[in-house]
Design a protein around this motif. Structure first.
Motif, PDB file in Angstrom:
ATOM      1  N   VAL A  78     -29.272  35.614  -4.085  1.00  0.00           N
ATOM      2  CA  VAL A  78     -28.446  35.728  -2.875  1.00  0.00           C
ATOM      3  C   VAL A  78     -27.345  34.670  -2.890  1.00  0.00           C
ATOM      4  O   VAL A  78     -26.178  34.944  -2.551  1.00  0.00           O
ATOM      5  N   ALA A  79     -27.708  33.445  -3.289  1.00  0.00           N
ATOM      6  CA  ALA A  79     -26.709  32.375  -3.366  1.00  0.00           C
ATOM      7  C   ALA A  79     -25.621  32.719  -4.380  1.00  0.00           C
ATOM      8  O   ALA A  79     -24.431  32.487  -4.138  1.00  0.00           O
ATOM      9  N   GLY A  80     -26.013  33.280  -5.524  1.00  0.00           N
ATOM     10  CA  GLY A  80     -25.040  33.673  -6.530  1.00  0.00           C
ATOM     11  C   GLY A  80     -24.122  34.776  -6.037  1.00  0.00           C
ATOM     12  O   GLY A  80     -22.921  34.779  -6.338  1.00  0.00           O
ATOM     13  N   PHE A  81     -24.675  35.718  -5.267  1.00  0.00           N
ATOM     14  CA  PHE A  81     -23.877  36.812  -4.726  1.00  0.00           C
ATOM     15  C   PHE A  81     -22.814  36.285  -3.759  1.00  0.00           C
ATOM     16  O   PHE A  81     -21.643  36.648  -3.844  1.00  0.00           O
ATOM     17  N   VAL A  82     -23.209  35.420  -2.846  1.00  0.00           N
ATOM     18  CA  VAL A  82     -22.272  34.912  -1.843  1.00  0.00           C
ATOM     19  C   VAL A  82     -21.207  34.035  -2.482  1.00  0.00           C
ATOM     20  O   VAL A  82     -20.006  34.183  -2.206  1.00  0.00           O
ATOM     21  N   GLN A  83     -21.626  33.126  -3.355  1.00  0.00           N
ATOM     22  CA  GLN A  83     -20.645  32.204  -3.922  1.00  0.00           C
ATOM     23  C   GLN A  83     -19.669  32.868  -4.868  1.00  0.00           C
ATOM     24  O   GLN A  83     -18.575  32.364  -5.086  1.00  0.00           O
ATOM     25  N   SER A  84     -20.001  34.046  -5.403  1.00  0.00           N
ATOM     26  CA  SER A  84     -19.079  34.736  -6.307  1.00  0.00           C
ATOM     27  C   SER A  84     -17.795  35.137  -5.594  1.00  0.00           C
ATOM     28  O   SER A  84     -16.720  35.168  -6.207  1.00  0.00           O
ATOM     29  N   PHE A  85     -17.879  35.421  -4.285  1.00  0.00           N
ATOM     30  CA  PHE A  85     -16.685  35.796  -3.533  1.00  0.00           C
ATOM     31  C   PHE A  85     -15.768  34.591  -3.299  1.00  0.00           C
ATOM     32  O   PHE A  85     -14.571  34.761  -3.082  1.00  0.00           O
ATOM     33  N   ILE A  86     -16.329  33.399  -3.312  1.00  0.00           N
ATOM     34  CA  ILE A  86     -15.533  32.185  -3.178  1.00  0.00           C
ATOM     35  C   ILE A  86     -15.053  31.703  -4.552  1.00  0.00           C
ATOM     36  O   ILE A  86     -13.907  31.276  -4.716  1.00  0.00           O
ATOM     37  N   ALA A  87     -15.934  31.804  -5.537  1.00  0.00           N
ATOM     38  CA  ALA A  87     -15.625  31.274  -6.857  1.00  0.00           C
ATOM     39  C   ALA A  87     -14.648  32.145  -7.634  1.00  0.00           C
ATOM     40  O   ALA A  87     -13.889  31.640  -8.467  1.00  0.00           O
ATOM     41  N   CYS A  88     -14.644  33.459  -7.378  1.00  0.00           N
ATOM     42  CA  CYS A  88     -13.778  34.360  -8.147  1.00  0.00           C
ATOM     43  C   CYS A  88     -12.301  33.993  -8.021  1.00  0.00           C
ATOM     44  O   CYS A  88     -11.610  33.843  -9.040  1.00  0.00           O
ATOM     45  N   PRO A  89     -11.760  33.835  -6.799  1.00  0.00           N
ATOM     46  CA  PRO A  89     -10.360  33.427  -6.705  1.00  0.00           C
ATOM     47  C   PRO A  89     -10.088  32.072  -7.349  1.00  0.00           C
ATOM     48  O   PRO A  89      -9.046  31.878  -7.977  1.00  0.00           O
ATOM     49  N   MET A  90     -11.027  31.140  -7.204  1.00  0.00           N
ATOM     50  CA  MET A  90     -10.841  29.815  -7.787  1.00  0.00           C
ATOM     51  C   MET A  90     -10.793  29.879  -9.307  1.00  0.00           C
ATOM     52  O   MET A  90      -9.952  29.236  -9.949  1.00  0.00           O
ATOM     53  N   GLU A  91     -11.689  30.666  -9.896  1.00  0.00           N
ATOM     54  CA  GLU A  91     -11.709  30.767 -11.347  1.00  0.00           C
ATOM     55  C   GLU A  91     -10.501  31.533 -11.862  1.00  0.00           C
ATOM     56  O   GLU A  91      -9.971  31.225 -12.929  1.00  0.00           O
ATOM     57  N   LEU A  92     -10.050  32.553 -11.124  1.00  0.00           N
ATOM     58  CA  LEU A  92      -8.872  33.287 -11.539  1.00  0.00           C
ATOM     59  C   LEU A  92      -7.643  32.381 -11.551  1.00  0.00           C
ATOM     60  O   LEU A  92      -6.852  32.394 -12.503  1.00  0.00           O
TER      61      LEU A  92
END
Length: 245
Positions: free
Chosen positions: A53-67
């Motif tokens: 669940v933590a990985g699912f939620v943080q992916s929406f925050i981390a995706c723009p940052m990593e891009l």
């Protein structure tokens, strides 16, 4: 060295979000259990789901940052060293929004979720199981009873964190490679995950989706060991504060 400042300041925020969601969701799952015995029996399962669940939620925050990081680092190389044109971090974000809109910040989200959701469950589970295994070894038990045995907890956390990082990253290297290729693709050459894999397979063979594997695994060892050392230290500080209050 271009693009180091942004990941430096964003990594801490993402990890704080990840472990915060993990801890809160794990507490909620524990509350559902009707007895200590049931909670003990479901502990590993709850850790896996809390990590996912933590990985699912943080992916929406981390995706723009990593891009933004991938685009900035890529164009730092091409613009600075090849064309003598410097692109700022703000200029990179502005260019993404101008060309692709808000949705452009989430390019590569699907492979990133494949990389982060279930693997983060494996990550948390592997760490806890490793700690439990090491705590039951003869060496650790003897060191805990020794007057200078306080350092054994540091050793256990370091080894378990490094092992959890290796286990979780080995499972997701292809997804991380595809995610990075899609995020670096400013001209939208790749239409999706399958198309990205097909193009790279035809051009470079199956090894193309495993490029940089040894670097990722080598990075996982010290990075994740340090991550869990910080996590355990934070938990200890919180516990001492609650005791004091």
């Amino acid at each position: 060295m271009g693009g180091m400042f942004f990941p430096f300041i964003s990594t801490g925020a993402i990890n704080s979000l990840l472990f915060g969601i993990y801890g809160n969701h794990l507490r909620q799952l524990r509350k559902v259990c009707h007895s200590d015995y049931q909670r003990e029996q479901l502990e590993y399962k709850n850790m896996f789901w809390a990590g996912s669940v933590a990985g699912f939620v943080q992916s929406f925050i981390a995706c723009p940052m990593e891009l933004i990081k991938v685009r900035f680092q890529t164009h730092c190389y091409y613009n600075d060293y090849l064309y003598g044109q410097r692109r700022t971090l703000f200029g990179t974000v502005k260019r993404i929004l101008k060309n692709d809109g808000i949705s452009g910040l989430y390019r590569g989200l699907l492979p990133m979720m494949c990389r982060d959701v279930l693997p983060y469950g494996i990550y948390m589970l592997a760490y806890r199981q490793s700690v439990d295994y090491l705590d039951n070894t003869e060496f650790v038990r003897r060191r805990r009873n020794h007057p200078d045995g306080s350092n054994v907890s540091l050793l256990v956390t370091t080894m378990a964190g490094a092992w959890a990082g290796v286990i979780s990253w080995v499972c997701v290297i292809p997804f991380d490679v595809v995610k990075t290729l899609m995020q670096a693709d400013e001209n939208h050459k790749f239409r999706g995950i399958i198309h990205c894999v097909q193009v790279n397979y035809r051009a470079y063979g199956w090894r193309s989706i495993f490029r940089g594997s040894w670097m990722l695994v080598a990075r996982a060892i010290p990075f994740n060991a340090a991550t869990f050392l910080g996590y355990e230290y934070a938990l200890e500080c919180c516990h001492q504060y609650d005791t004091y209050v």
